[in-house]
Enzyme design. Structure first.
Site, mmCIF file in Angstrom:
data_model
loop_
_atom_site.group_PDB
_atom_site.id
_atom_site.type_symbol
_atom_site.label_atom_id
_atom_site.label_comp_id
_atom_site.label_asym_id
_atom_site.label_seq_id
_atom_site.Cartn_x
_atom_site.Cartn_y
_atom_site.Cartn_z
ATOM 1 N N THR A 125 0.825 -1.208 0.000
ATOM 2 C CA THR A 125 0.000 0.000 0.000
ATOM 3 C C THR A 125 0.861 1.261 0.000
ATOM 4 O OG1 THR A 125 -1.617 -1.248 1.239
ATOM 5 C CG2 THR A 125 -1.925 1.099 1.231
ATOM 6 N N TYR A 147 -3.944 4.246 7.610
ATOM 7 C CA TYR A 147 -3.229 2.975 7.811
ATOM 8 C C TYR A 147 -1.925 2.971 7.011
ATOM 9 C CZ TYR A 147 -1.887 -1.779 6.599
ATOM 10 O OH TYR A 147 -1.156 -2.907 6.338
ATOM 11 N N LYS A 151 2.339 3.080 8.110
ATOM 12 C CA LYS A 151 3.414 2.199 7.624
ATOM 13 C C LYS A 151 4.551 3.032 7.029
ATOM 14 C CE LYS A 151 1.603 -1.845 8.591
ATOM 15 N NZ LYS A 151 2.230 -2.813 9.512
ATOM 16 N N ASN A 196 -13.017 -7.158 5.295
ATOM 17 C CA ASN A 196 -12.982 -6.242 4.146
ATOM 18 C C ASN A 196 -12.334 -6.880 2.938
ATOM 19 O OD1 ASN A 196 -13.958 -3.853 5.504
ATOM 20 N ND2 ASN A 196 -12.052 -3.944 6.669
HETATM 21 C C1 UD1 Z 1 -6.442 -4.097 0.909
HETATM 22 C C2 UD1 Z 1 -6.119 -2.732 1.466
HETATM 23 C C3 UD1 Z 1 -4.619 -2.640 1.671
HETATM 24 C C4 UD1 Z 1 -4.130 -3.776 2.547
HETATM 25 C C5 UD1 Z 1 -4.555 -5.105 1.922
HETATM 26 C C6 UD1 Z 1 -4.158 -6.305 2.767
HETATM 27 C C7 UD1 Z 1 -7.874 -1.200 0.655
HETATM 28 C C8 UD1 Z 1 -8.203 -0.087 -0.305
HETATM 29 N N1 UD1 Z 1 -6.608 -1.699 0.557
HETATM 30 O O1 UD1 Z 1 -5.828 -4.246 -0.360
HETATM 31 O O2 UD1 Z 1 -4.308 -1.394 2.255
HETATM 32 O O3 UD1 Z 1 -2.725 -3.717 2.666
HETATM 33 O O4 UD1 Z 1 -5.962 -5.119 1.758
HETATM 34 O O5 UD1 Z 1 -4.878 -6.378 3.934
HETATM 35 O O6 UD1 Z 1 -8.673 -1.599 1.468
HETATM 36 N N2 UD1 Z 1 -12.816 -7.110 -3.866
HETATM 37 C C9 UD1 Z 1 -14.079 -7.410 -4.334
HETATM 38 N N3 UD1 Z 1 -15.039 -7.726 -3.423
HETATM 39 C C10 UD1 Z 1 -14.812 -7.747 -2.077
HETATM 40 C C11 UD1 Z 1 -13.524 -7.446 -1.598
HETATM 41 C C12 UD1 Z 1 -12.541 -7.116 -2.524
HETATM 42 O O7 UD1 Z 1 -14.339 -7.388 -5.532
HETATM 43 O O8 UD1 Z 1 -15.750 -8.047 -1.331
HETATM 44 C C13 UD1 Z 1 -11.738 -6.824 -4.841
HETATM 45 C C14 UD1 Z 1 -11.090 -5.451 -4.703
HETATM 46 O O9 UD1 Z 1 -11.775 -4.496 -5.460
HETATM 47 C C15 UD1 Z 1 -9.674 -5.753 -5.218
HETATM 48 C C16 UD1 Z 1 -9.437 -7.210 -4.826
HETATM 49 O O10 UD1 Z 1 -10.731 -7.765 -4.606
HETATM 50 O O11 UD1 Z 1 -9.641 -5.684 -6.629
HETATM 51 C C17 UD1 Z 1 -8.600 -7.373 -3.568
HETATM 52 O O12 UD1 Z 1 -9.199 -6.628 -2.516
HETATM 53 P P1 UD1 Z 1 -8.673 -6.766 -0.998
HETATM 54 O O13 UD1 Z 1 -8.555 -8.193 -0.634
HETATM 55 O O14 UD1 Z 1 -9.537 -5.894 -0.142
HETATM 56 O O15 UD1 Z 1 -7.198 -6.201 -1.060
HETATM 57 P P2 UD1 Z 1 -6.657 -4.765 -1.575
HETATM 58 O O16 UD1 Z 1 -7.761 -3.824 -1.830
HETATM 59 O O17 UD1 Z 1 -5.695 -5.020 -2.683
#
Ligand code: UD1
Length: 330
Positions: A125, A147, A151, A196
């Site tokens: 991130t 967050y 870092k 999340n």
């Molecule tokens: C998130 C955090 C990042 C953190 C990382 C690991 C955000 C913006 N970023 O990264 O700071 O270091 O987690 O904990 O929150 N997605 C869906 N549906 C969902 C959840 C996610 O489509 O219900 C998609 C997202 O749009 C993304 C991918 O899945 O394209 C990965 O998402 P996620 O697992 O939340 O990770 P990051 O957003 O990459």
């Protein structure tokens, strides 16, 4: 002896297992804010090894003091910290106090007890919204939420400390997207409340806790329109820390490494692979993009491959199988 802060957490517990299995002796602490003693017991059970463990908190120096007083610590692997992006936006001071001030407390104790080696749990991130991928360690940094800023601040603090003492050794490990769990099913990612991140949400949907998974956007400029990330198996990540530990014990100054696979998968890749290998349906609905998401995040892990002699070995099927194996009966 290696001190593992945040040992009961997702990455801390897997790294503790890898450390013990590679013959290192460890001591750990955790405040159990987002974890439980079960993980500590599971690490002991899995490895058949005992180690000193303390309930201590980064924001309370005196709670950490016995850890340093009663053990001969040669290096620290620092995982302890808060990590929910949304919560950090709602409660920034809690994040700065816990992550930033807490790390300053830890460093002060390290100074006092002459411990000069630390590997820090950072994140991809810190690259913000990169203009191109794959990302190398020299890409510019920026923070889009509190967050991420904690870092970046901690990375900066560690670099400053290094400048004051030529014997100090720091490794900053920038993780991409850790998923998966230990094959035993005894440790894994166990987020409190509604998760999340994508993999915990896929698991909750597969279990029926969530009715359907929300796909955040299918109109990204990617082959299937969904976001692409560099998912890395948490056991590969744990092994990256063993390699990093060897590095901090033989070098001084600051080294920075991406820990990723260099291979990208889309949201649909995850859903479909998870369904196929676990033979379970994951219903989903496509919704608008989530604010703050970028289309593609992908590491270039070559520096870690070359300088640490480490490479991620497990594939997406392993990640999906082990994630489900950990949660399916809980
Ligand atoms: C998130 C955090 C990042 C953190 C990382 C690991 C955000 C913006 N970023 O990264 O700071 O270091 O987690 O904990 O929150 N997605 C869906 N549906 C969902 C959840 C996610 O489509 O219900 C998609 C997202 O749009 C993304 C991918 O899945 O394209 C990965 O998402 P996620 O697992 O939340 O990770 P990051 O957003 O990459």
């Amino acid at each position: 002896m290696i001190l593992v802060t945040g040992l009961a957490g997702y990455i801390g517990s897997h790294t503790a297992v890898a450390l013990l299995n590679s013959g290192k002796s460890i001591v750990g602490f955790d405040n159990f804010y987002n974890s439980s003693p079960d993980a500590v017991n599971a690490v002991k059970k899995l490895t058949g090894k005992d180690f000193p463990f303390y309930v201590a908190d980064l924001t309370d120096v005196e709670s950490m003091r016995p850890v340093f007083e009663e053990n001969k610590i040669s290096a620290v692997i620092h995982f302890a910290g808060l990590k929910a992006v949304g919560e950090s936006v709602a409660k920034p001071l809690m994040y700065y106090q816990n992550n930033v001030s807490g790390t300053v407390n830890l460093l002060q104790l390290m100074m006092e007890y002459n411990v000069k080696r630390i590997a820090f749990s950072s994140t991809a991130t810190v690259y913000g919204e990169p203009k191109v991928v794959p990302i190398t360690e020299d890409f510019p940094n920026s923070a889009t939420n509190p967050y991420a800023r904690t870092k970046l601040f901690i990375e900066g603090i560690l670099k400053d400390v290094c400048k004051t003492d030529p014997e100090f050794s720091v490794v900053l490990l920038r993780y991409f997207n850790p998923i998966g769990a230990h094959e035993s099913g005894l440790i894994g990612e166990n987020p409190n409340g509604i998760p999340n991140n994508l993999m915990p949400r896929i698991c909750q949907t597969a279990k029926g806790i969530m009715k359907s998974l929300t796909v955040f956007g299918d109109d990204y400029p990617t082959p299937d329109g969904t976001g692409i990330r560099d998912y890395i198996h948490v056991c590969d990540l744990a092994e990256g820390h063993i390699a990093a530990l060897n590095k901090i014990q033989t070098s001084t100054g600051v080294q920075i490494y991406n820990l990723g696979t260099g291979v990208g998968y889309s949201v649909y890749d995850l859903i479909h692979t998870f369904s196929r290998v676990n033979e379970i349906n994951v219903p989903y609905v496509v919704c608008p993009r989530r604010a703050g998401d970028v289309p593609i995040l992908l590491s270039n892990p070559k520096k870690a491959n070359d300088e640490l002699g480490w490479i991620a070995k497990r594939d997406l099927e392993d990640m999906c199988r082990s994630s489900w194996n950990f949660v399916k009966d809980k």
